[in-house]
Structure formats: C-alpha cells, structure tokens
Design a protein around this motif. Sequence first.
Motif, PDB file in Angstrom:
ATOM      1  N   ARG A  69      19.169  80.857 -37.275  1.00 34.04           N
ATOM      2  CA  ARG A  69      19.436  81.799 -38.381  1.00 34.04           C
ATOM      3  C   ARG A  69      18.400  81.728 -39.495  1.00 34.04           C
ATOM      4  N   THR A 127      30.284  68.080 -30.309  1.00 35.26           N
ATOM      5  CA  THR A 127      29.306  67.318 -31.084  1.00 35.26           C
ATOM      6  C   THR A 127      28.129  66.872 -30.237  1.00 35.26           C
ATOM      7  N   VAL A 128      28.225  65.690 -29.630  1.00 32.72           N
ATOM      8  CA  VAL A 128      27.027  65.170 -28.973  1.00 32.72           C
ATOM      9  C   VAL A 128      26.917  65.563 -27.505  1.00 32.72           C
ATOM     10  N   PRO A 290       7.960  56.807 -44.006  1.00 34.09           N
ATOM     11  CA  PRO A 290       8.399  56.458 -42.644  1.00 34.09           C
ATOM     12  C   PRO A 290       9.349  57.461 -41.995  1.00 34.09           C
ATOM     13  N   ASN A 291       9.851  58.439 -42.758  1.00 33.99           N
ATOM     14  CA  ASN A 291      10.720  59.435 -42.133  1.00 33.99           C
ATOM     15  C   ASN A 291       9.992  60.264 -41.084  1.00 33.99           C
ATOM     16  N   ARG A 311      12.520  66.274 -45.476  1.00 32.33           N
ATOM     17  CA  ARG A 311      13.703  65.758 -46.141  1.00 32.33           C
ATOM     18  C   ARG A 311      13.536  65.742 -47.651  1.00 32.33           C
TER      19      ARG A 311
ATOM     20  N   SER B  33      13.228  54.402 -39.141  1.00 35.97           N
ATOM     21  CA  SER B  33      12.444  55.585 -38.811  1.00 35.97           C
ATOM     22  C   SER B  33      12.671  55.919 -37.340  1.00 35.97           C
ATOM     23  N   LYS B  34      11.934  56.901 -36.863  1.00 35.77           N
ATOM     24  CA  LYS B  34      12.049  57.245 -35.440  1.00 35.77           C
ATOM     25  C   LYS B  34      11.656  56.055 -34.572  1.00 35.77           C
ATOM     26  N   PRO B 221      21.440  56.554 -44.993  1.00 38.32           N
ATOM     27  CA  PRO B 221      21.058  57.965 -44.814  1.00 38.32           C
ATOM     28  C   PRO B 221      20.321  58.228 -43.493  1.00 38.32           C
ATOM     29  N   ALA B 222      19.543  57.236 -43.025  1.00 39.14           N
ATOM     30  CA  ALA B 222      18.802  57.463 -41.780  1.00 39.14           C
ATOM     31  C   ALA B 222      19.746  57.629 -40.595  1.00 39.14           C
ATOM     32  N   HIS B 225      21.865  61.648 -41.242  1.00 41.66           N
ATOM     33  CA  HIS B 225      21.112  62.866 -41.596  1.00 41.66           C
ATOM     34  C   HIS B 225      21.107  63.070 -43.107  1.00 41.66           C
ATOM     35  N   ARG B 229      22.945  63.950 -49.504  1.00 39.03           N
ATOM     36  CA  ARG B 229      21.988  64.864 -50.124  1.00 39.03           C
ATOM     37  C   ARG B 229      22.268  66.294 -49.654  1.00 39.03           C
ATOM     38  N   PHE B 300      29.021  57.622 -32.322  1.00 36.05           N
ATOM     39  CA  PHE B 300      29.505  58.037 -31.005  1.00 36.05           C
ATOM     40  C   PHE B 300      29.963  56.781 -30.258  1.00 36.05           C
ATOM     41  N   PHE B 327      30.514  62.996 -35.239  1.00 39.82           N
ATOM     42  CA  PHE B 327      30.076  61.847 -34.450  1.00 39.82           C
ATOM     43  C   PHE B 327      28.553  61.802 -34.480  1.00 39.82           C
ATOM     44  N   GLN B 331      20.611  61.807 -31.742  1.00 34.86           N
ATOM     45  CA  GLN B 331      19.999  63.097 -32.059  1.00 34.86           C
ATOM     46  C   GLN B 331      19.400  63.101 -33.462  1.00 34.86           C
ATOM     47  N   ALA B 335      19.881  70.640 -37.389  1.00 36.77           N
ATOM     48  CA  ALA B 335      20.504  71.960 -37.456  1.00 36.77           C
ATOM     49  C   ALA B 335      22.000  71.904 -37.171  1.00 36.77           C
ATOM     50  N   GLU B 338      23.874  70.644 -40.174  1.00 38.18           N
ATOM     51  CA  GLU B 338      23.871  71.638 -41.259  1.00 38.18           C
ATOM     52  C   GLU B 338      24.887  72.743 -40.982  1.00 38.18           C
TER      53      GLU B 338
END
Lengths: 322, 358
Positions: A69, A127-128, A290-291, A311, B33-34, B221-222, B225, B229, B300, B327, B331, B335, B338
Amino acid sequence: MQAYLGVDVGSVSTNLVVIDDDGNVLVDLYLRTQGQPIQAVQEGMKQVEEAIKGKKIEICGVGTTGSARTLSGVIVGADTVKNEITAHAVAASHLVPDVQTVLEIGGQDSKIIILRDGIVVDFAMNTVCAAGTGSFLDHQAARLNIPIEDFGGLALQSEASVRIAGRCSVFAESDMIHKQQMGHPTPDIIAGLCDALVRNYLNNVGKGKEILAPVVFQGGVAANVGIRAAFEKALGLKIIVPDYFKVMGAIGAALLAKATVKEKGETNFRGFVVSDLEYQASSFECQGCPNLCEIVNISVDDKVLARWGGRCGKWDTLSKTG
Amino acid sequence: MKISFPYMGTSHIVVSYLFEKLGFEVIYPPTPSKRTLSLGVQYAPEFACLPFKIVLGTYLEVVEKGAEILITSGGCGPCRAGYYGELHKRILHDLGYPVEMIVIEPPLVEPLDFLRKLHKIVKPKGIFNLLHYGRIALEKLKALDVVESTLHELRPLALDKQQINQAYIEGLELIRQADSVKEVIEAKKAALEMLESVPADHTFKPLRIGLIGEIYVVLEPAANHDIERLLGERGAYVHRSIFLANWTRDNVLAHGEKDIRAMAIPYLNQMVGGHGQNSVGEVVRYAEEGFDGVIQLAPFTCIPEIVAKSIMPAVSRDKNIPVMTLFLDEQTGQAGIETRIEAFLDLLWQKRKKQEAS
C-alpha cells in the motif's frame, strides 16, 4: 460522474476498482502481481483508463491498501493509505450492512474480523506461518495438475473426505502424498485438504473468536466452492460470498478515499499518466549503525519520490540526497 | 577478567557501569543486529525461542572479542528460559569457548547460591565497593525508567517524532556518563528537560495501550520491531508492564509481583512459567485503569505466553478491553507488524469514538 479509485496490491493479486458516489462498483479488475507491484499497478491503471474512457467518469479520490500500500500510494498519489484489515471490514459492512464476521483468505495471509454494530471489535491475522492460504492451494492445484478454478468443484464430488494434517503446509503436502500413494481418489483428497485448511484457520486465526452470522467470506480463496462448503459444515452457518469477493480490499480503499476526499475537499491523485512513467526502485543497506536498515528508494527520472525502510528517520527527509 | 552479559533494552548502561566499577574489564555487548540473529539461529536448537537465539548470538559476538565470564539472570519458574544459561554455556563450550557462566537466581529464593556467586563477582574490589556503586547503579536504573516512561508519554504528542527520539538518545548518554548519585539525578533532570522542550500538542488525547508479554521481547526493541516507537509515532501512549527497576526488585533481588499474579487468579490460578500468569493479570489491571487496549508480545513457541493467549478472549470479553497478540520470530520484515498495529489502532479509535458518542 464523480468516482473513486481503490487499489489493493497484495502478494498474489493486484486489484483495482472504481466506485461511484453511492458506492456502486463501476469497474473491477483482478490482476496477478507476479512479484512486480509497480508494473502491476501501472498495468492496472492502464486498464482502468481504458474501461472508463468516454464514460464521463472523473476520478475524485484514490485509496490504496494491501501489503504494497505504501509503494502503490506513492505511485498513484493516494488520498488514503490504509491497512487491509480496515479496508476489508469497511467493504464488507458496506455490502452487507449487518455483517458480524468477516473471513478473509488471500494469497499469503488469512484474517478474521469481528464486527458488532458496524464497527470492528476484534480481528486476527496469521502470524509467522502461511499454512492455509491461497498460495498453498495454488501450489497443490499445480502439483495435481488441476486448474485452480476447478479445484473446489472437485472437492464437492467427494463422498468421503480423507483426513489431511493441516497445521503446516509442508506437512500437509507430505500427508497428501502419502494418501495419494495409498490409492485415495483425488476428489476425496482435495475435500480433505479443504477441511484441513478450514480446521487450521478456525483453530489458529479464529481461535477464541465469537463467530456470529451474518458471516461474509471474501478474498481470492472465496472462489473455491470446496472451502466455502467446508466452512459451512464446520460453522453450521450460512456463508455469504459477496459478488465482488475478490476485490473487497480495493472497494474498501475506494470507500475510505471517498470519505477522506469529502472531508479535505481535494485529491492527490496523480492521474492516469502514472502508467507511462518510468519508476525505478533501488535499495541499499545503511551502514550508519548496527541496525543495517534496508532502505528503499522509489524514483521517477532520477528524482526520488519516496524512501522508506529506515528505523531512525534519517533517510525519511528526501532533500538530503535529492 | 573480561566480563560480558546479554543485551536487553537500556540495561547495558547500568550493568556495564557496575562491572567496570567492580574492577572487571567489560566487553560491551553490541546492539542486536542481523548478524547477532544469524549467529544465534545458526547455533541454537531450531525450536528454541527468539530470545534464546538473540542472546546466544550476543554471547558469540562478545566471546569473539575475548569475554571470559558471562553473567545473566535466571528464568522464573518452569519456563525453558530457566535452563537457557546452562544450555548457552554448553553450546559455547562445544564451540570451543571455555567461558564461565554465572546465572544469578533471586537471592531470597536461593540465598546460598546467590552469596557464592556474589562472592565471585565482588572479589576483585570488595563488598563496600559493591554497596557504593550498587546504589549508583540502582539510581541509574530508576533514572532510565523515568526518562523512558516520559518519552512514552510525550512521543505521541510531539510534533516532530524524530526530534524527540533524538532527544531521548542524548538523554540516555547523559545518564550513562553520570558517576555519582548526585550526577545521576542531575542527568535525569536534564534528560527530562530535553524531552519536555520538544514542541508538542498537549491537547491531543492519545490512545493508551498496555504492552505485556515475555520480558526479553518486551524490553528489547531489536526483538519486537521497535514496537514502542511504531506505536508512539502513530499517536499511541505505550505503558510497558515491565520496567528495569521494578523487574530487578521483583526478580533479581526478591520474588515479587504477587499483586499482579493475584489479579490473574480468577482466570489462571497457578504459575505457568515465564511471564504467563503476569500477562493475564496485567490485562486485568490495564482494563481497570481504563486503558484503551493491550498488545501481548510473545516469542514464537513460547509456552507460557501461549497459555496466556488462550485465556485472553475471556479476560478481554469480561473486562471489555481489546487484546492483540503478536508472535515474534526471525522475520525482520516490518510490514506485517505495521499492518496489524495500524488495524489495531483503527479498532481502538473507533471504540473510543463510539464510547464518546454514547
């Protein structure tokens, strides 16, 4: 005539509708997204323009919904960008004013929306895991070499459905293969799959929800008569499938755009020219912290129209890099 | 000795301060981080939960940098997290990192065990040092909580969300630098002033949402998501059920939280591990305090939160408060979250409008 455009870009399909001031559907389009949301929107816009040519229809507002969207909102110049849960609820209560339950199964997600007195009071979305959504059915139809359009009809021919494990689509597929190898006829297996999908939906997405009539079933999977029958059997309720079940999200987006434009008195609609522009999408990984956010740029003629994915917000201001 | 610890919310500011003052060399755990997630996923059992994987990833990142001691808190009750310290240790040993793992259990529950571990931790500089700096650390915890809850109150009202987010980050830095109780109190005051100086619309009445669930995904927060905020920027005031100072008091030092568990009793009359019973009690409390809605965050496969989730429809109906459960797993696409948040906020605004009309 004043009209409003709704655009719903989902994982599998891109749907566009045009409604008039009373909410009647003038044009409805159902296209495949095929992983190319920008092209799908442009193609859809071209087809809408063709369909309304010479009919004195003026687009006075446009709304977008679906998982793309934000992206499609930038492309068409949306007046509203709304999540698909709200859009589906708005459309369902427009077409079936006293609706209390909306079952929606799309390509990659499934949701249930509970309404009371016309407002959403509860909802849930898978969800997942995407077990029991349209793409799984598509995949199974392809594997059995049956056109998806005929898939549900075959289920109705079954007299004794076979039990399939429906919790996970990978395990469901193994179970189906085992049952095939045992010699069960295809209609019984498909009927079993429909039962399994509905069972999984009600036990997962629908868990703990008070499902009361009228129940509206929409989304691409509502085309499947086998699934419809399985829902009626499982719920013991009549299931209403609206005429425009495939494009309900887009109808909701158009209705929301109508309400917004009536309030603010103007539209941001960029016109049908958008189908001829060259949109470029590019992305990069921000190394600022680091994000490592994945930033997406949407541009026309090397001019950045929109950017998202960060972010911290430092990429949200377009002027910084032009 | 080089020491490190799991990264969770803003707690690293206090934990690193305390251990430095106790005479350890602190290896700072990086913000997850990732890479953290990928490392954790690679070496964790597949069915372990997201907090287990992120914490394991953090450990792998700090042992690479030379950490020799890892310190963490125990889990509460019969939740897998109670064994995680042990499992993490074995995985690290198998990978060839001979780290020492110190798992702190609440002292009132396991007094002897606590004293033994305490002795090990305070050995370098002695107990008076611990008492002195422990007090400053506790003051920092309280300051962080106050500043953060003020951020939650002001963010939905702030005209420029980026500006208030930035003011908060600068405020945290002031608290990090403070080196005495007096300095902490001054830093807190300055941080609050910075938040309050961001232009805001004080006539706006934001939605009030309670945030509950498993501690790690609620605080980090990591792992969620950055949901606080996302909600704050969309005009919602978030009240988090778990804050550092109250959690430290109730779980690290003593076995508290009895009030919130008592509120859960009509629906769930026993511990189910982790924060399961708390989650149920907290919904009751938020409803009684007139909140608009509650969001439950759960890793999960987290059994305690699954138990709580299946009780939510009854609580939600009785107390007339919408509850949405999210959960969380590997991932990183935002999106989906949100979409659900926006739909939930739409639902809550409609509900409030209807209440105001009647």
